[in-house]
Motif scaffolding. Structure first.
Motif, PDB file in Angstrom:
ATOM      1  N   PHE A  10     -12.725   6.853 -20.617  1.00  9.59           N
ATOM      2  CA  PHE A  10     -11.707   7.271 -21.579  1.00  9.59           C
ATOM      3  C   PHE A  10     -11.450   8.762 -21.463  1.00  9.59           C
ATOM      4  O   PHE A  10     -12.393   9.558 -21.406  1.00  9.59           O
ATOM      5  N   ASP A  11     -10.183   9.134 -21.433  1.00 11.16           N
ATOM      6  CA  ASP A  11      -9.807  10.538 -21.472  1.00 11.16           C
ATOM      7  C   ASP A  11      -9.682  10.975 -22.932  1.00 11.16           C
ATOM      8  O   ASP A  11      -9.566  10.148 -23.839  1.00 11.16           O
ATOM      9  N   ALA A  12      -9.663  12.273 -23.140  1.00 10.43           N
ATOM     10  CA  ALA A  12      -9.578  12.829 -24.499  1.00 10.43           C
ATOM     11  C   ALA A  12      -8.332  12.349 -25.235  1.00 10.43           C
ATOM     12  O   ALA A  12      -8.347  12.213 -26.462  1.00 10.43           O
ATOM     13  N   ASP A  13      -7.253  12.062 -24.512  1.00  7.54           N
ATOM     14  CA  ASP A  13      -6.005  11.608 -25.160  1.00  7.54           C
ATOM     15  C   ASP A  13      -6.006  10.112 -25.466  1.00  7.54           C
ATOM     16  O   ASP A  13      -5.020   9.573 -25.952  1.00  7.54           O
ATOM     17  N   GLY A  14      -7.111   9.425 -25.158  1.00  4.60           N
ATOM     18  CA  GLY A  14      -7.215   7.999 -25.425  1.00  4.60           C
ATOM     19  C   GLY A  14      -6.863   7.115 -24.242  1.00  4.60           C
ATOM     20  O   GLY A  14      -7.047   5.899 -24.307  1.00  4.60           O
ATOM     21  N   SER A  15      -6.348   7.696 -23.163  1.00  2.20           N
ATOM     22  CA  SER A  15      -6.058   6.903 -21.960  1.00  2.20           C
ATOM     23  C   SER A  15      -7.355   6.299 -21.450  1.00  2.20           C
ATOM     24  O   SER A  15      -8.414   6.923 -21.495  1.00  2.20           O
ATOM     25  N   ARG A  16      -7.246   5.062 -20.955  1.00  2.00           N
ATOM     26  CA  ARG A  16      -8.442   4.415 -20.428  1.00  2.00           C
ATOM     27  C   ARG A  16      -8.201   3.945 -19.008  1.00  2.00           C
ATOM     28  O   ARG A  16      -7.083   3.555 -18.645  1.00  2.00           O
ATOM     29  N   TYR A  17      -9.283   3.973 -18.240  1.00  2.64           N
ATOM     30  CA  TYR A  17      -9.225   3.626 -16.825  1.00  2.64           C
ATOM     31  C   TYR A  17     -10.418   2.745 -16.493  1.00  2.64           C
ATOM     32  O   TYR A  17     -11.546   3.037 -16.893  1.00  2.64           O
ATOM     33  N   TRP A  18     -10.159   1.669 -15.724  1.00  2.00           N
ATOM     34  CA  TRP A  18     -11.224   0.750 -15.346  1.00  2.00           C
ATOM     35  C   TRP A  18     -11.981   1.289 -14.149  1.00  2.00           C
ATOM     36  O   TRP A  18     -11.383   1.661 -13.145  1.00  2.00           O
ATOM     37  N   GLY A  19     -13.293   1.341 -14.280  1.00  2.00           N
ATOM     38  CA  GLY A  19     -14.155   1.776 -13.185  1.00  2.00           C
ATOM     39  C   GLY A  19     -14.920   3.029 -13.550  1.00  2.00           C
ATOM     40  O   GLY A  19     -14.351   4.116 -13.540  1.00  2.00           O
ATOM     41  N   ARG A  20     -16.183   2.891 -13.872  1.00  2.00           N
ATOM     42  CA  ARG A  20     -16.995   4.039 -14.294  1.00  2.00           C
ATOM     43  C   ARG A  20     -17.114   5.101 -13.203  1.00  2.00           C
ATOM     44  O   ARG A  20     -17.341   6.272 -13.501  1.00  2.00           O
ATOM     45  N   HIS A  21     -16.958   4.701 -11.943  1.00  2.00           N
ATOM     46  CA  HIS A  21     -17.052   5.645 -10.817  1.00  2.00           C
ATOM     47  C   HIS A  21     -15.714   5.761 -10.091  1.00  2.00           C
ATOM     48  O   HIS A  21     -15.667   6.109  -8.915  1.00  2.00           O
ATOM     49  N   GLY A  22     -14.642   5.434 -10.798  1.00  2.00           N
ATOM     50  CA  GLY A  22     -13.318   5.411 -10.199  1.00  2.00           C
ATOM     51  C   GLY A  22     -12.981   4.010  -9.730  1.00  2.00           C
ATOM     52  O   GLY A  22     -13.711   3.045  -9.995  1.00  2.00           O
ATOM     53  N   ALA A  23     -11.868   3.897  -9.058  1.00  2.00           N
ATOM     54  CA  ALA A  23     -11.411   2.590  -8.577  1.00  2.00           C
ATOM     55  C   ALA A  23     -10.668   2.781  -7.266  1.00  2.00           C
ATOM     56  O   ALA A  23     -10.286   3.902  -6.908  1.00  2.00           O
ATOM     57  N   ALA A  24     -10.465   1.678  -6.570  1.00  2.00           N
ATOM     58  CA  ALA A  24      -9.736   1.717  -5.298  1.00  2.00           C
ATOM     59  C   ALA A  24      -9.014   0.397  -5.090  1.00  2.00           C
ATOM     60  O   ALA A  24      -9.420  -0.643  -5.619  1.00  2.00           O
ATOM     61  N   GLY A  25      -7.935   0.467  -4.317  1.00  2.00           N
ATOM     62  CA  GLY A  25      -7.176  -0.720  -3.986  1.00  2.00           C
ATOM     63  C   GLY A  25      -6.751  -0.700  -2.538  1.00  2.00           C
ATOM     64  O   GLY A  25      -6.766   0.354  -1.884  1.00  2.00           O
ATOM     65  N   LEU A  26      -6.354  -1.858  -2.035  1.00  3.77           N
ATOM     66  CA  LEU A  26      -5.995  -2.007  -0.628  1.00  3.77           C
ATOM     67  C   LEU A  26      -4.500  -2.244  -0.468  1.00  3.77           C
ATOM     68  O   LEU A  26      -3.972  -3.232  -0.974  1.00  3.77           O
ATOM     69  N   LEU A  27      -3.844  -1.327   0.215  1.00  4.60           N
ATOM     70  CA  LEU A  27      -2.448  -1.503   0.617  1.00  4.60           C
ATOM     71  C   LEU A  27      -2.496  -2.045   2.038  1.00  4.60           C
ATOM     72  O   LEU A  27      -2.676  -1.315   3.010  1.00  4.60           O
ATOM     73  N   LEU A  28      -2.392  -3.360   2.138  1.00  3.22           N
ATOM     74  CA  LEU A  28      -2.507  -4.058   3.412  1.00  3.22           C
ATOM     75  C   LEU A  28      -1.118  -4.327   3.964  1.00  3.22           C
ATOM     76  O   LEU A  28      -0.260  -4.840   3.248  1.00  3.22           O
ATOM     77  N   PHE A  29      -0.899  -3.968   5.223  1.00  4.49           N
ATOM     78  CA  PHE A  29       0.415  -4.180   5.820  1.00  4.49           C
ATOM     79  C   PHE A  29       0.314  -4.801   7.200  1.00  4.49           C
ATOM     80  O   PHE A  29      -0.729  -4.778   7.846  1.00  4.49           O
ATOM     81  N   THR A  30       1.451  -5.350   7.606  1.00  8.83           N
ATOM     82  CA  THR A  30       1.604  -5.886   8.953  1.00  8.83           C
ATOM     83  C   THR A  30       3.051  -5.691   9.364  1.00  8.83           C
ATOM     84  O   THR A  30       3.929  -5.549   8.511  1.00  8.83           O
ATOM     85  N   SER A  31       3.305  -5.694  10.648  1.00 11.17           N
ATOM     86  CA  SER A  31       4.674  -5.576  11.143  1.00 11.17           C
ATOM     87  C   SER A  31       5.399  -6.893  10.940  1.00 11.17           C
ATOM     88  O   SER A  31       4.799  -7.951  10.865  1.00 11.17           O
ATOM     89  N   SER A  32       6.720  -6.781  10.859  1.00  6.82           N
ATOM     90  CA  SER A  32       7.560  -7.953  10.653  1.00  6.82           C
ATOM     91  C   SER A  32       8.712  -7.901  11.638  1.00  6.82           C
ATOM     92  O   SER A  32       9.143  -6.820  12.041  1.00  6.82           O
ATOM     93  N   GLU A  33       9.208  -9.062  12.017  1.00  4.93           N
ATOM     94  CA  GLU A  33      10.355  -9.106  12.932  1.00  4.93           C
ATOM     95  C   GLU A  33      11.633  -8.601  12.262  1.00  4.93           C
ATOM     96  O   GLU A  33      12.530  -8.108  12.923  1.00  4.93           O
ATOM     97  N   THR A  34      11.712  -8.733  10.942  1.00  7.28           N
ATOM     98  CA  THR A  34      12.948  -8.390  10.241  1.00  7.28           C
ATOM     99  C   THR A  34      12.886  -7.085   9.461  1.00  7.28           C
ATOM    100  O   THR A  34      13.902  -6.624   8.973  1.00  7.28           O
ATOM    101  N   SER A  35      11.711  -6.499   9.302  1.00  7.46           N
ATOM    102  CA  SER A  35      11.599  -5.240   8.561  1.00  7.46           C
ATOM    103  C   SER A  35      10.482  -4.404   9.170  1.00  7.46           C
ATOM    104  O   SER A  35       9.716  -4.871  10.002  1.00  7.46           O
ATOM    105  N   ALA A  36      10.405  -3.160   8.728  1.00  5.30           N
ATOM    106  CA  ALA A  36       9.383  -2.263   9.254  1.00  5.30           C
ATOM    107  C   ALA A  36       7.978  -2.745   8.913  1.00  5.30           C
ATOM    108  O   ALA A  36       7.072  -2.624   9.714  1.00  5.30           O
TER     109      ALA A  36
END
Length: 159
Positions: A10-36
């Motif tokens: 929790f931040d002082a302004d009341g904002s809350r964030y999941w993950g006591r040690h921070g968090a991370a996510g995966l932006l997984l991509f692949t090439s496509s015949e019709t788009s980048a």
């Protein structure tokens, strides 16, 4: 220790964030015949924080994990994506809270769109083009980081 990152910061302004040690996510991509590039998005379960929105598979970072470890573990848990199938290209801190909490987005590539298996945290998993992302109801933090992530992604995908 597995799971020691689960919990709110929790931040002082009341904002809350999941993950006591921070968090991370995966932006997984692949090439496509019709788009980048095609990217994998998760339609978050309604009961989850900011539920009903679209974002990246991700979650709380445990004390012993790197951002890459967290992002790949969460992608396996939430989408059935094995880390042996992907190549990591970059990691970017895409949100930093006043408390010091961070969210790191890991950008990784696969050779082709992989089959996915949703867990209870997902309503749906979908491969979408980069042009389709803005038309979805995005998680607010993902929406804020998407312009920078898109630029990085398109540079990596060679668009």
């Amino acid at each position: 220790m597995r799971g020691d990152g689960d919990g709110w910061v929790f931040d002082a302004d009341g904002s809350r964030y999941w993950g006591r040690h921070g968090a991370a996510g995966l932006l997984l991509f692949t090439s496509s015949e019709t788009s980048a590039a095609l990217i994998l998005l998760q339609h978050r379960a309604v009961w989850s924080h900011q539920g009903g929105t679209w974002a990246l598979p991700g979650g709380a970072r445990d004390s012993h994990e790197s951002a890459v470890d967290t992002a790949t573990r969460e992608a396996d848990e939430e989408a059935g994506i094995a880390d042996a199938e992907l190549t990591v290209h970059a990691e970017l801190v895409t949100h930093r809270a006043p408390s010091g909490w961070t969210y790191t987005t890991v950008i990784a590539e696969v050779a082709a769109p992989l089959a996915t298996t949703a867990n209870m945290e997902s309503v749906e998993l979908r491969w979408v083009t980069t042009d389709e992302v803005d038309g979805l109801a995005l998680h607010p933090a993902f929406a804020a980081s998407w312009p920078e992530l898109r630029t990085q992604l398109l540079a990596l995908a060679g668009a």
